[in-house]
Design a protein around this motif. Structure first.
Motif, mmCIF file in Angstrom:
data_model
loop_
_atom_site.group_PDB
_atom_site.id
_atom_site.type_symbol
_atom_site.label_atom_id
_atom_site.label_comp_id
_atom_site.label_asym_id
_atom_site.label_seq_id
_atom_site.Cartn_x
_atom_site.Cartn_y
_atom_site.Cartn_z
ATOM 1 N N ARG A 164 0.833 -1.197 0.000
ATOM 2 C CA ARG A 164 0.000 0.000 0.000
ATOM 3 C C ARG A 164 0.867 1.247 0.000
ATOM 4 O O ARG A 164 1.793 1.365 0.805
ATOM 5 C CB ARG A 164 -0.908 -0.019 1.231
ATOM 6 N N ILE A 165 0.590 2.165 -0.904
ATOM 7 C CA ILE A 165 1.258 3.466 -0.906
ATOM 8 C C ILE A 165 0.280 4.476 -0.338
ATOM 9 O O ILE A 165 -0.818 4.651 -0.864
ATOM 10 C CB ILE A 165 1.708 3.865 -2.321
ATOM 11 N N ILE A 166 0.684 5.127 0.737
ATOM 12 C CA ILE A 166 -0.184 6.084 1.420
ATOM 13 C C ILE A 166 0.455 7.461 1.353
ATOM 14 O O ILE A 166 1.625 7.645 1.714
ATOM 15 C CB ILE A 166 -0.419 5.671 2.884
ATOM 16 N N GLU B 132 5.350 3.646 1.254
ATOM 17 C CA GLU B 132 4.923 2.332 0.752
ATOM 18 C C GLU B 132 5.094 1.296 1.851
ATOM 19 O O GLU B 132 6.212 1.053 2.324
ATOM 20 C CB GLU B 132 5.723 1.923 -0.485
ATOM 21 N N LEU B 133 3.997 0.681 2.260
ATOM 22 C CA LEU B 133 4.016 -0.316 3.320
ATOM 23 C C LEU B 133 3.823 -1.708 2.733
ATOM 24 O O LEU B 133 2.913 -1.935 1.944
ATOM 25 C CB LEU B 133 2.911 -0.029 4.339
ATOM 26 N N THR B 134 4.700 -2.628 3.121
ATOM 27 C CA THR B 134 4.585 -4.026 2.710
ATOM 28 C C THR B 134 4.097 -4.819 3.913
ATOM 29 O O THR B 134 4.708 -4.782 4.980
ATOM 30 C CB THR B 134 5.941 -4.565 2.232
ATOM 31 N N CYS B 135 2.975 -5.523 3.739
ATOM 32 C CA CYS B 135 2.303 -6.175 4.867
ATOM 33 C C CYS B 135 2.066 -7.655 4.601
ATOM 34 O O CYS B 135 2.084 -8.109 3.461
ATOM 35 C CB CYS B 135 0.961 -5.497 5.150
ATOM 36 N N ASP C 27 -4.335 -14.026 11.182
ATOM 37 C CA ASP C 27 -5.479 -13.117 10.972
ATOM 38 C C ASP C 27 -5.206 -11.686 11.432
ATOM 39 O O ASP C 27 -6.136 -10.903 11.612
ATOM 40 C CB ASP C 27 -6.729 -13.645 11.695
ATOM 41 N N GLU C 28 -3.934 -11.348 11.624
ATOM 42 C CA GLU C 28 -3.567 -9.990 12.025
ATOM 43 C C GLU C 28 -2.650 -9.389 10.962
ATOM 44 O O GLU C 28 -1.729 -10.047 10.467
ATOM 45 C CB GLU C 28 -2.845 -10.004 13.381
ATOM 46 N N LEU C 29 -2.932 -8.140 10.603
ATOM 47 C CA LEU C 29 -2.103 -7.462 9.615
ATOM 48 C C LEU C 29 -0.772 -7.077 10.255
ATOM 49 O O LEU C 29 -0.733 -6.404 11.287
ATOM 50 C CB LEU C 29 -2.815 -6.203 9.116
ATOM 51 N N VAL C 30 0.331 -7.521 9.654
ATOM 52 C CA VAL C 30 1.677 -7.234 10.169
ATOM 53 C C VAL C 30 2.451 -6.456 9.111
ATOM 54 O O VAL C 30 2.566 -6.900 7.966
ATOM 55 C CB VAL C 30 2.430 -8.536 10.524
ATOM 56 N N ILE C 31 2.959 -5.303 9.487
ATOM 57 C CA ILE C 31 3.733 -4.465 8.561
ATOM 58 C C ILE C 31 5.188 -4.901 8.617
ATOM 59 O O ILE C 31 5.842 -4.825 9.663
ATOM 60 C CB ILE C 31 3.593 -2.976 8.927
ATOM 61 N N LYS C 32 5.708 -5.375 7.487
ATOM 62 C CA LYS C 32 7.068 -5.929 7.438
ATOM 63 C C LYS C 32 8.119 -4.912 7.013
ATOM 64 O O LYS C 32 9.270 -4.975 7.428
ATOM 65 C CB LYS C 32 7.103 -7.128 6.478
#
Length: 362
Positions: free
Chosen positions: A309-311, A323-326, A331-336
């Motif tokens: 996602r680019i925010i 830019e976030l890579t997740c 079942d939990e969103l983890v930002i790598k």
């Protein structure tokens, strides 16, 4: 008469400017080191007797050395000189100044450039986390020429790619250090988040603001700033930061709906003066909150959990894209990883001359 001097470089990193030192050129004693830094950058409000620019964005210091970690190239310690208070704070990171670390490493011959691009892994000592810098080095020579442009800085320059790796909770211990995605302090809903920078997010309307005020309007509103500071002091211990009275973290950020094509609008304080743009890691933390529908950002940002996602984070000087890579884990969103573009430029090299009374203590 002989003079004691310390070599330095002055480098613009992102939308900040700082004095860069080689660790070996400074005293090992932390107290004495900080006294020398204060004398070189400036102790008073105008910093008339130092190299600082009488602004938090131009009163920054980086201390660089070859890394003691086998998987990193250089160690980086950030030091913020608190303007007019005759003290320093080494608790936060600074992603803008970080973008100048590769320049210092190559210009000082600490790191050898490779043909095309040079990757430099930086161990960020303030938070014990890692960022990979991708520098443009055609013919194994560092270049400052390019078409990259960032808001808050005139002209264009060579791009520097900053890839922050697993920085969630690097300062506070977890991405959401209070254990909640939303808390209430003094009757105000907030989100406390740390993805490389501890940040407290508040909807501008909660404090009677639009979020589109100028920095001067917000900085000069004593009642508003008092409310903001009361929340900051109360939330410090909840974020595992302890007493934050004399710290520049957590950064307080009020948010509102974007109105210039971005995804969210911000006004950030460091810690009491409204930032003319937004810090790199501050922007990363704001963008990260936008991915979680239970955060206060959901009122001003349309959430969509995508793997990449680019925010676009709007700020007083323009916008900052993150830019976030997740990954979905249990079942939990983890930002790598958080990737972003910065530019930096060597402004000067020289020797700084601390006052005689400081020298006598060395």
């Amino acid at each position: 008469m002989s003079y004691f001097s310390i070599p330095y470089m002055q480098i613009r990193g992102g939308s900040s400017k700082g004095i860069f030192f080689n660790k070996k050129d400074l005293p090992k004693d932390t107290k004495l080191r900080d006294e020398i830094i204060l004398s070189i950058v400036g102790r008073d409000l105008r910093q008339i007797d130092g190299l600082g620019g009488a602004n938090p964005l131009t009163s920054k210091v980086a201390i660089i050395s070859k890394s003691e970690e086998k998987d990193c190239d250089v160690d980086y310690l950030f030091v913020q000189v608190v303007v007019g208070e005759n003290r320093v704070d080494s608790s936060p990171n600074c992603g803008n100044i970080l973008s100048g670390v590769g320049i210092f490493a190559i210009e000082s011959k600490m790191i050898n450039a490779t043909d095309g691009t040079t990757a430099i892994k930086v161990n960020m000592l303030n938070s014990n986390s890692i960022c990979e810098l991708i520098m443009q080095t055609p013919n194994s020579k560092l270049t400052y020429v390019g078409d990259a442009k960032i808001d808050g800085v005139p002209g264009t320059s060579s791009p520097i790619i900053c890839n922050y790796i697993d920085v969630a909770g690097s300062v506070c211990g977890s991405l959401f250090p209070t254990g909640n995605k939303k808390d209430v302090i003094d009757g105000v809903e907030i989100t406390c988040i740390d993805n490389g920078m501890p940040v407290v997010l508040i909807n501008a309307s909660e404090l009677g603001k639009t979020g589109y005020e100028t920095c001067e309007e917000l900085s000069n509103d004593q009642i508003f700033r008092s409310k903001l500071e009361n929340i900051r002091l109360k939330v410090g211990p909840l974020m595992n930061l302890g007493d934050v009275t004399n710290k520049v973290v957590p950064k307080m950020t009020i948010v509102s709906k974007a109105r210039n094509g971005g995804n969210i609008n911000t006004r950030t304080f460091i810690p009491h003066v409204c930032h003319s743009s937004i810090g790199v890691l501050g922007a990363v933390s704001v963008a990260s909150a936008c991915l979680y529908e239970d955060c206060i950002t959901s009122n001003v940002f349309e959430n969509s959990n995508k793997s990449n996602r680019i925010i676009s984070v709007e700020h007083p000087s323009g916008e900052f894209s993150v830019e976030l890579t997740c990954e979905e884990i249990n079942d939990e969103l983890v930002i790598k990883k958080a990737g972003l573009l910065r530019t930096a430029r060597l402004i000067s090299k020289g020797e700084a001359y601390p006052p005689q009374e400081i020298i006598n203590n060395i």
